[in-house]
Motif scaffolding. Structure first.
Motif, short mmCIF file in Angstrom:
data_model
loop_
_atom_site.label_atom_id
_atom_site.label_comp_id
_atom_site.label_asym_id
_atom_site.label_seq_id
_atom_site.Cartn_x
_atom_site.Cartn_y
_atom_site.Cartn_z
N VAL A 167 3.57 14.04 -9.77
CA VAL A 167 4.62 15.04 -9.88
C VAL A 167 5.20 15.08 -11.29
N ALA A 168 5.48 13.90 -11.87
CA ALA A 168 6.03 13.84 -13.23
C ALA A 168 5.07 14.44 -14.24
N ARG A 169 3.81 14.16 -14.09
CA ARG A 169 2.81 14.70 -15.01
C ARG A 169 2.72 16.23 -14.89
N SER A 170 2.81 16.72 -13.64
CA SER A 170 2.77 18.15 -13.43
C SER A 170 3.96 18.84 -14.07
N VAL B 43 4.21 5.50 -5.74
CA VAL B 43 4.17 5.47 -7.20
C VAL B 43 3.16 6.47 -7.73
N ILE B 44 1.98 6.50 -7.12
CA ILE B 44 0.94 7.45 -7.55
C ILE B 44 1.44 8.88 -7.39
N VAL C 229 0.83 -1.20 0.00
CA VAL C 229 0.00 0.00 0.00
C VAL C 229 0.87 1.25 0.00
N ALA C 230 1.93 1.25 0.82
CA ALA C 230 2.82 2.41 0.88
C ALA C 230 3.49 2.65 -0.47
N LEU C 231 3.98 1.58 -1.11
CA LEU C 231 4.59 1.72 -2.43
C LEU C 231 3.61 2.23 -3.46
N SER C 232 2.36 1.79 -3.36
CA SER C 232 1.34 2.26 -4.30
C SER C 232 1.15 3.76 -4.18
N PHE C 233 1.09 4.27 -2.93
CA PHE C 233 0.95 5.70 -2.74
C PHE C 233 2.17 6.46 -3.26
#
Length: 366
Positions: A302-305, A296-297, A290-294
């Motif tokens: 950030v990359a998209r921004s 990655v999201i 769950v932590a890794l999922s958050f």
């Protein structure tokens, strides 16, 4: 919402919340130790008083469910299928007529036979433990105690109570479907066993678990109760194990369904868990996932921004280049400037001066 709250919410969504939550405090009256060398006996016997625990044990490489009896000569383990637990008339109590005991509504104010959670020297004191050294050394986290089906002339309940005035926590009801109770390794628990009518009862109990090496553990037996002074011990020994479909006689037919964990004040070390429970590594893996999922999201956001800002800057630069004036050659620029100066100087005086200069030249040629 904080990250920790999100993680907890996601974890509960994945594994499901436990049906009841209990955080019992240690009970000094339940402090005991179990030795590996304790004797196992298989002859027919009857126990009408004293301390008895049901639990799994490893004997000659095989897992077995036994009754640990604190006899005068020391603790011995007995085969439950060859042992009658006598619940004498000294165990008769009046069922409470209280909203705190809704499961006893049908017998409220009536006499019932009770094996109490707190020891009564005149009555057998039945609990369970997972304290055998083989259990604590090899079992992964704990075991599931599956109780059911049960057959008998009446109805049976299993429930825990915290302190003298605490509300009861129902663990089992013979009128419900089969169910499981999770028990941590190294646990010693006592609860109330109540029977609505005298007579003989049988109940199937199975311990299920996994060793730290990944090996499945399965140990099953039959509990035999002679409820009341008049109940026949020989009849209890002769009774067949209850059918899996719960087709026994009386309102007690069915299974002692649990689906809940041990309640407050009931054991030295207990904890709730979803049915059968999950090993510690599974909980850790889920939390890490769950932590890794958050993470990655968050990285994707950030990359998209950043990409959007870069694309916007490139678009602005391209628009600026289209709006800028086109470059010109040096000569063309001077000519255009001269023409502009000439046109801007198109006053009559200027024109006349040019014309006069031309006439003078013409006169000279003549």
């Amino acid at each position: 919402m904080t990250l920790s709250a999100l993680l907890v919410s996601a974890l509960l969504f994945i594994v499901g919340a436990p049906s009841s939550v209990a955080d019992p405090s240690p009970d000094p009256d339940l402090a005991q130790s179990v030795a590996a060398h304790e004797e196992w006996r298989g002859e027919a016997s009857e126990i009408s008083a004293g301390h008895v625990d049901l639990g799994p044990r490893l004997i000659d490489g095989q897992w077995r469910a036994g009754l640990r009896h604190d006899a005068e000569s020391g603790a011995v383990w007995r085969d439950p299928n060859q042992t009658v637990l006598r619940v004498s008339d000294a165990a008769i109590m009046t069922a409470p007529d209280s909203a705190d005991y809704p499961f006893l509504a049908d017998v409220a104010g009536k006499p019932v036979h009770v094996i109490p959670q707190t020891q009564n020297p005149s009555v057998v004191w039945l609990g369970w433990n997972t304290q055998d050294p083989a259990v604590t050394a090899t079992i992964d986290r704990g075991l599931t105690m599956r109780v059911g089906p049960v057959s008998g002339p009446g109805r049976a309940w299993l429930f825990l109570q915290s302190g003298t005035f605490g509300k009861p926590l129902l663990l089992a009801d013979s009128g419900a479907a089969p169910g499981d109770v999770w028990i941590d390794s190294g646990t010693h628990v006592h609860a109330n066993w109540a029977f609505s009518a005298p007579g003989t009862y049988t109940a199937t109990v199975t311990f299920l678990g996994t060793t730290t090496a990944g090996e499945a553990v399965n140990a099953s037996t039959t509990l035999r109760f002679a409820v009341g002074d008049a109940a026949s011990a020989s009849e209890a020994l002769a009774m067949a194990a209850p059918a899996a479909s719960g087709s026994g006689s009386g309102s007690g037919s069915g299974a002692l369904a649990a689906g809940t964990s041990q309640g407050p004040g009931s054991s030295e070390s207990t904890s709730s868990s979803p049915e059968g429970g999950l090993p510690d590594w599974a909980f850790i893996a889920i939390i890490v996932s769950v932590a890794l999922s958050f993470l990655v999201i968050g990285a994707l956001v950030v990359a998209r921004s950043r990409r959007s800002r870069a694309e916007q800057a490139a678009a602005i630069a391209e628009a600026d280049s289209l709006l800028a004036p086109l470059p010109t050659a040096r000569g063309e620029g001077n000519g255009e400037a001269a023409t502009a100066s000439s046109q801007s100087a198109g006053a009559p005086g200027a024109g006349e001066s040019a014309e006069g200069h031309g006439l003078g030249n013409g006169g000279g040629e003549q």
